[in-house]
Design an enzyme around this catalytic site. Structure first.
Site: not given
Lengths: 332, 374
Positions: A77, A79, A108-109, A105, A189, A236, A137-138, A263
């Site tokens: 990830d 991110h 995001d974040r 991923d 992932h 989750r 998943n993002h 992940h």
């Protein structure tokens, strides 16, 4: 399987895919775009649209499970931590010199989701055979509206168009990869799914859609390994927890040496589990500018040996956190 | 211009805005059920009065409020906010149920709405709130401008409309009714050798014969360990009967997350004084028992409260399974590891002092990580 999967790995001629697909990118334009992204310069909306449509033309040809040759560096990830991604290229080798496989991923974040994603997309367009992108998943409309990428695009462009272009790319990303062919490394992932016993079952999924809330495709992007018996409910809210037996069965059925996935945040950068049958690799150091973790990438060589490289956050870089940053969140 | 010390205090007071924004967000996202109707009047009071607080101008207050309330809170913040609110509510409710006529003393509660909720629900409880004068003024205005709040605290006061810094400054920061006492005081002063006259405002409305529960939700962490000791001992000595303390705050665990948190908060001008000095549950146990002389100490971290630590314990979980299922459905969780990590760094500590045999039994109703000390 697409014909792309069956092709023997060839470094030369590099832009073969682009030529086959009749994409006319001026290498100079693309090189300039890559430089601009690296410097966090504003990329005009039209350029983003063009990059996205070009990469879709490439991704549409790729199989759900991509075949990747060794040697390759597997990354977890990101991110939106662009500066850490740049550190990775500096220390681990630039693309195309080093071949990369990113396990999703991208967004995001972090503060630079768009730049991180565009950089990978631009590299993919320029060196399609030297970089493989797998969906996390993002990479989903629903998740990006909660975890920052949507807000970042609207903040930077004043409209949702750029977010829309990127989300369309998300739908075409592969679901996984196999490094080194039979007896090699299965890369994904999230993890396994009770609905999926063989890699061939993944190959026939219709992946070109928003990540569903349940089912095989969802689980591949959401599940986590855990010390549980069989399958357990994931805290989750999507995917499953799966135990050692499930991993061993999958490895055996599919003639796989190792499952490499991302992940989950790992404070030490990577974590092998289940008698080294599975590894979690995590790329974002000091995740969310808060967690204090270190990062790692995994290089698989021609003999399928594993080499982990760990590194720390690029905190000295003043640009890593924008001046008008959103507050780092704690309970205070 | 603010002096360096005033700047620190401004940063501490500003943490109340963060807490309020978190509660607002958890409320909006349907974590809190039934919805908390008292958050809105507090936000309104901040919106009209923050500009009159020291260190703010009309412009900077507007900017602060927009950035605090304008940003979406992450699911893990919503979840943590809900868990902490819920479990302090739970312990408080058990206390009131056991003692019926009793008092709750909330230290530095700022814009917290717990008092209103409990005064409305339990007819015989007395609720005290002590905070910086500017914080109590914000709350007082919120109460006086809202009929529902006024009737809950049983105040006959007139609604106030503040239109200038001077007017805000002149507003009395206190509000006392039969069952509700909002008192301005800088609790850190308790460590500086005060005379009995200096503490009169604190004790004037305090009934030292009643069983008392003292709440500190992310408050004592901004005072030094010695100030903590003095504050705890002060209330311990004021109570002739049972006095219980329930403390929620962050701790560093001496790890890299803690080190990063220290650095990040210092950038905001916030210095968590107990964070490194009392870095884990064990040091807090020693502090509460050996230094403060309290007993029946029970400790846990929020990761346990949230069910992120797998236990073989047969004790009842903090949060009911059905409720956990409900909140799991509200928002997808990005990183369970991150939640564990963040929540592990927050503790809930219970301790009490009782000259007689009376003890707070209800606190045993829930599962503590360490509850074999007494």
């Amino acid at each position: 399987m697409s014909r792309y999967d069956e092709l023997p790995w060839k470094f030369e001629p590099r832009p073969s895919t682009s030529q086959r697909l009749n994409i006319h990118t001026s290498p100079n334009t693309n090189a300039r775009t890559i430089q601009n992204i690296k410097q966090c310069k504003h990329i005009p909306e039209a350029d983003v649209e063009e990059l996205c449509s070009k990469v879709i033309e490439l991704l549409i040809q790729e199989a759900n499970i991509q075949h990747v040759d060794t040697p390759v560096t597997i990354c977890g990830d990101i991110h939106g931590q662009l500066h850490d991604l740049l550190t990775l290229f500096k220390t681990g080798g630039e693309c195309p010199g080093t071949q990369y496989l990113f396990l999703g991923d991208f967004v995001d974040r972090g503060f630079y989701s768009l730049e991180s994603f565009l950089l990978l997309v631009a590299l993919k367009v320029r060196y399609p055979d030297r970089i493989t992108l797998v969906r996390g998943n993002h990479e989903s409309r629903q998740i990006t509206t909660v975890y920052g990428f949507y807000d970042e695009c609207v903040r930077k462009y004043g409209s949702v168009n750029v977010w829309r272009y990127c989300c369309e790319v998300f739908d075409y990303l592969s679901l996984g990869a196999i490094v080194g062919g039979k007896g090699g490394v299965f890369c994904i992932h999230g993890g396994l799914s009770p609905d999926i016993e063989t890699v061939d079952q993944i190959r026939i999924l219709d992946r070109k859609q928003e990540v569903p809330h349940e089912g095989g495709m969802c689980d591949l992007l959401w599940s986590d390994p855990e010390d549980v018996q069989g399958w357990a409910i994931s805290p989750r809210g999507a995917g499953f927890l799966f135990g050692e037996n499930e991993v061993n069965t999958f490895l055996h059925h599919n003639n796989i040496l190792l499952i490499a996935r991302a992940h989950q945040l790992v404070m030490e950068g990577y974590k092998e589990m289940f008698n080294q049958g599975l590894v979690t690799v995590w790329l974002a150091p000091n995740y969310c500018y808060r967690c204090g973790n270190i990062a790692s990438v995994l290089t698989i060589d021609d003999d399928l040996n594993r080499e982990y490289k760990v590194f720390e956050a690029a905190t000295q870089d003043v640009g890593a956190i924008p001046s008008k940053k959103p507050a780092v969140e704690y309970f205070i | 211009m603010l002096s360096p010390l005033e700047k620190i205090d401004k940063a501490i007071r500003a943490t109340d805005l963060d807490a309020l924004a978190c509660r607002h967000s958890a409320n909006q996202a349907n974590y809190i059920t039934p919805q908390d109707p008292f958050i809105e009047p507090l936000i309104l009071s901040y919106k009209s009065n923050l500009q009159y607080c020291s260190g703010y101008t009309n412009l900077s207050a507007g900017r602060t409020l927009r950035s605090v309330f304008g940003e979406r809170k992450l699911p893990l913040i919503n979840r943590g906010t809900y868990l902490r609110t819920k479990l302090i509510d739970q312990v408080t409710e058990e206390f009131i149920k056991q003692f019926d006529v009793c008092q709750i003393l909330s230290l530095g509660g700022g814009s917290d709405t717990r008092g209103f909720r409990f005064l409305e629900k339990f007819e015989r409880v007395i609720y005290h709130e002590i905070d910086f004068p500017e914080s109590t003024k914000i709350k007082k205005v919120a109460i006086l401008r809202n009929e529902k709040l006024k009737s809950i605290v049983e105040s006959q006061g007139e609604s106030v409309d503040i239109t200038s810094k001077e007017q805000f400054q002149q507003l009395s920061p206190n509000l006392h009714t039969k069952r509700y006492h909002l008192q301005s005081y800088d609790l850190r002063k308790l460590s500086s050798g005060l005379t009995s006259e200096d503490v009169i405002p604190l004790l004037k409305h305090f009934d030292s014969s009643l069983p008392t529960l003292v709440l500190s939700e992310c408050v004592l962490c901004y005072a030094s360990p010695s100030e903590n000791e003095e504050i705890i001992k002060f209330w311990k000595h004021q109570c002739r009967g049972l006095v219980s303390f329930l403390i929620y705050e962050p701790m560093s665990l001496n790890d890299s997350f803690g080190a990063t948190m220290t650095k990040n908060l210092l950038q905001r001008g916030i210095n968590l004084q107990t964070f490194n000095e009392l870095p884990d549950l064990n040091s807090r146990l020693v502090f509460l028992s050996d230094i403060c002389g309290l007993s029946h100490i029970k400790l846990t971290n929020m990761s346990d409260v949230g069910g992120y630590v797998i236990y073989s314990s047969s004790k009842k979980p903090w949060i009911e399974v059905s409720d956990m299922k409900r909140i799991n459905k509200l928002e997808f969780i990005d990183e369970v590891e991150e939640i564990k990590l963040l929540f592990e760094h927050y503790c809930l500590c219970y301790a009490e002092s009782s000259p007689g045999d009376i003890t707070f039994e209800g606190v045993n109703e829930v599962r503590w990580e360490s509850d074999d000390w007494s």
